[in-house]
Design an enzyme around this catalytic site. Structure first.
Site, short mmCIF file in Angstrom:
data_model
loop_
_atom_site.label_atom_id
_atom_site.label_comp_id
_atom_site.label_asym_id
_atom_site.label_seq_id
_atom_site.Cartn_x
_atom_site.Cartn_y
_atom_site.Cartn_z
N ASP A 159 0.86 -1.20 0.00
CA ASP A 159 0.00 0.00 0.00
C ASP A 159 0.89 1.24 0.00
OD1 ASP A 159 -1.68 -2.18 0.77
OD2 ASP A 159 -3.05 -0.82 1.82
N LYS A 222 -7.25 3.25 -3.06
CA LYS A 222 -7.62 3.29 -1.65
C LYS A 222 -7.83 4.75 -1.25
CE LYS A 222 -5.20 2.17 2.71
NZ LYS A 222 -4.02 1.48 3.28
N LYS A 258 -10.56 0.11 -1.94
CA LYS A 258 -10.35 -0.05 -0.50
C LYS A 258 -10.59 1.27 0.23
CE LYS A 258 -6.78 -1.13 2.97
NZ LYS A 258 -5.43 -1.64 3.22
#
Length: 313
Positions: A159, A222, A258
């Protein structure tokens, strides 16, 4: 003849820069990026009001539990605390044999090896934040090294945060080059790209950052790090899911979504589920394409599923 040309942004660009500038502008031109914030807010509110209640079921909550990236990103994390954190995920298998486990454990890169050595539960991935998380303010060489070391230590997923400053100042090339380079390091490991939506300031910027991130190789987009405020919002989710759908129709590539940061209640989780279901459809309702970044949500969902207050994690 002047080799530089002035653009709408008021900057001068060389021919070489111009071709790059056009490359990213061309990518964006295929999509509707001129959005009105109040319209997005209205559409989001209407969608939630119409569909949320039908998703408030035990089955949906079980699914959401299986989408959690169980996260610990504290300055107080230690080998011992992360080992205990991971052991809880192992214990879950015996304690709740009828439930699917969380999707992943998300930690800092220097903790990947501890998780890798401790994790016994099947089908639980190891995710690491990387690339100068949470500000993304470091040298690309450091981002590359950190990402490579995280993968070497056992990370299945990475991430990263976009270079928000580069994006906001119109340096799309700088932002996108970094994502491309880090995706290359990841190879077949999933790269989740965090937009830090609260810092982007508008629905139009969120849409543009979503498109550019996917264009540069993001496997997931995300919302936020959870370290900036506001973190995830339903409106940001709406715009990002819209972008994912349009990108899929344009390219045939499915990118995951996400939400993370500020997901504090089961109601919040159901809101994001509802947005994904309505905008992206059933195909995205799998933990290969939908994750929730949270630490507190696991106990809350579990309590609802088993029908009594549970503090397992």
């Amino acid at each position: 003849m002047n080799p530089n040309h002035e653009h709408a942004c008021g900057c001068e660009h060389t021919h070489e820069e111009e071709s790059q500038y056009n490359k990213y502008e061309d990518a964006l031109s295929k999509y509707q990026t001129n959005l009105k914030d109040d319209e997005i807010a209205e559409k989001t509110a209407r969608l939630i009001e119409k569909h949320l209640e039908e998703n408030n079921t035990k089955e949906v909550k079980k699914f959401l539990f299986n989408c959690i990236d169980l996260t610990t990103l504290k300055c107080t994390d230690s080998d011992t605390s992360v080992m205990k954190f991971t052991e809880k995920v192992n214990e879950f298998v015996d304690r709740y044999p009828d439930l699917k486990n969380v999707a992943a454990i998300c930690v800092y890169p220097n903790m990947a090896e501890i998780v890798n050595d401790t994790l016994e539960a099947d089908d639980v991935k190891i995710a690491c934040v990387s690339g100068g998380f949470p500000s993304s303010q470091t040298f690309i060489e450091v981002k590359v090294a950190e990402t490579a070391m995280a993968i070497h230590s056992g990370a299945d997923e990475i991430d990263i945060v976009i270079s928000v400053g580069k994006f906001l100042s119109g340096d799309y090339e700088g932002m996108c080059d970094e994502i491309e380079e880090l995706k290359e390091v990841c190879g077949d490991k999933h790269l989740k790209v965090i937009l830090e939506t609260g810092a982007l300031g508008s629905a139009s910027n969120i849409k543009k950052a979503s498109i550019l991130s996917m264009y540069s190789g993001a496997d997931f987009i995300k919302t936020s790090t959870g370290k900036e405020s506001p973190a995830a919002t339903p409106e940001a989710a709406y715009v990002m899911c819209q972008a994912i759908k349009e990108y899929f129709l344009e390219t045939g590539r499915k990118v995951g979504f996400k939400p993370a940061g500020g997901i504090n209640s089961v109601h919040d989780a159901l809101v994001y589920y509802t947005i994904v279901k309505e905008l992206l459809g059933e195909e995205w309702l799998t933990n290969e394409l939908f994750r929730l970044g949270t630490s507190r949500m696991a106990n809350l969902l579990l309590s609802d599923i088993v029908g009594s207050e549970t503090k397992f994690f």
